[in-house]
Design a protein around this motif. Sequence first.
Motif, PDB file in Angstrom:
ATOM      1  N   PHE A  31     -19.935  26.978  34.985  1.00 44.24           N
ATOM      2  CA  PHE A  31     -19.146  26.677  33.742  1.00 44.24           C
ATOM      3  C   PHE A  31     -19.213  25.335  33.412  1.00 44.24           C
ATOM      4  CE2 PHE A  31     -17.731  30.115  36.143  1.00 44.24           C
ATOM      5  CZ  PHE A  31     -17.368  31.241  35.267  1.00 44.24           C
ATOM      6  N   ALA A  32     -19.114  25.018  32.048  1.00 41.11           N
ATOM      7  CA  ALA A  32     -19.042  23.681  31.718  1.00 41.11           C
ATOM      8  C   ALA A  32     -17.685  23.643  31.206  1.00 41.11           C
ATOM      9  CB  ALA A  32     -20.118  23.383  30.234  1.00 41.11           C
ATOM     10  N   TYR A  33     -16.984  22.435  31.100  1.00 43.34           N
ATOM     11  CA  TYR A  33     -15.755  22.196  30.601  1.00 43.34           C
ATOM     12  C   TYR A  33     -15.796  20.951  29.632  1.00 43.34           C
ATOM     13  CZ  TYR A  33     -15.232  19.638  34.886  1.00 43.34           C
ATOM     14  OH  TYR A  33     -15.170  18.664  36.081  1.00 43.34           O
ATOM     15  N   THR A  34     -15.307  20.788  28.611  1.00 39.96           N
ATOM     16  CA  THR A  34     -15.056  19.485  27.894  1.00 39.96           C
ATOM     17  C   THR A  34     -13.869  19.353  27.603  1.00 39.96           C
ATOM     18  OG1 THR A  34     -16.977  20.412  26.508  1.00 39.96           O
ATOM     19  CG2 THR A  34     -15.589  18.824  25.494  1.00 39.96           C
ATOM     20  N   ILE A  35     -13.526  17.825  28.039  1.00 40.38           N
ATOM     21  CA  ILE A  35     -12.050  17.543  27.921  1.00 40.38           C
ATOM     22  C   ILE A  35     -11.928  16.412  26.822  1.00 40.38           C
ATOM     23  CG2 ILE A  35     -10.393  16.477  29.491  1.00 40.38           C
ATOM     24  CD1 ILE A  35     -11.258  18.142  31.897  1.00 40.38           C
ATOM     25  N   ASP A  36     -10.849  16.542  26.244  1.00 46.97           N
ATOM     26  CA  ASP A  36     -10.608  15.647  25.257  1.00 46.97           C
ATOM     27  C   ASP A  36      -9.164  14.778  25.816  1.00 46.97           C
ATOM     28  OD1 ASP A  36     -12.308  15.643  22.945  1.00 46.97           O
ATOM     29  OD2 ASP A  36     -11.515  17.665  22.938  1.00 46.97           O
ATOM     30  N   ILE A  37      -9.282  13.515  26.198  1.00 48.93           N
ATOM     31  CA  ILE A  37      -8.188  12.677  26.558  1.00 48.93           C
ATOM     32  C   ILE A  37      -7.649  11.944  25.457  1.00 48.93           C
ATOM     33  CG2 ILE A  37      -7.359  11.320  28.497  1.00 48.93           C
ATOM     34  CD1 ILE A  37      -9.642  12.005  30.157  1.00 48.93           C
ATOM     35  N   ARG A  38      -6.396  12.033  25.053  1.00 46.81           N
ATOM     36  CA  ARG A  38      -5.880  11.356  23.828  1.00 46.81           C
ATOM     37  C   ARG A  38      -4.727  10.423  24.117  1.00 46.81           C
ATOM     38  NH1 ARG A  38      -5.203  15.667  20.995  1.00 46.81           N
ATOM     39  NH2 ARG A  38      -7.423  15.386  20.175  1.00 46.81           N
TER      40      ARG A  38
END
Length: 127
Positions: A31-38
């Motif tokens: 699995f790939a996961y994309t994370i946005d940390i804002r």
Amino acid sequence: MSTTQKYRFEVEVSTHFLEEQSDPEGGPFVFAYTIDIRNIGEGTAQLLRRHWVITDAMNNVQEVRGDGVIGEQPVLRPGETFQYTSGCPLPTSVGTMKGEYTFVTEDGDTFEVAIPEFLLSVPHALH
């Protein structure tokens, strides 16, 4: 101003099953996961470390700790977002990940930001 108001971050995750890298006959399932940390706070902080708790469908738990993310330790100023994509192989077609990031403030204080639990699932695996 309290530290909790000054240093606030949102973490959003999206996932994708990588069929071409997986073995649907017996695993692993990748699995790939994309994370946005804002940074939604008013203070600048640097991401130092990550801690993951990865659980597969058989309730096997693996913990992963390390410096930064994808070889980086980004500094996030107010209003900035850092996005990255990484991957996770699982022996089962379904699992979860959760954890936390450790940040350091400009004053040298550290604090944790929770990564909410998210599902890793082969499409239609739960049907």
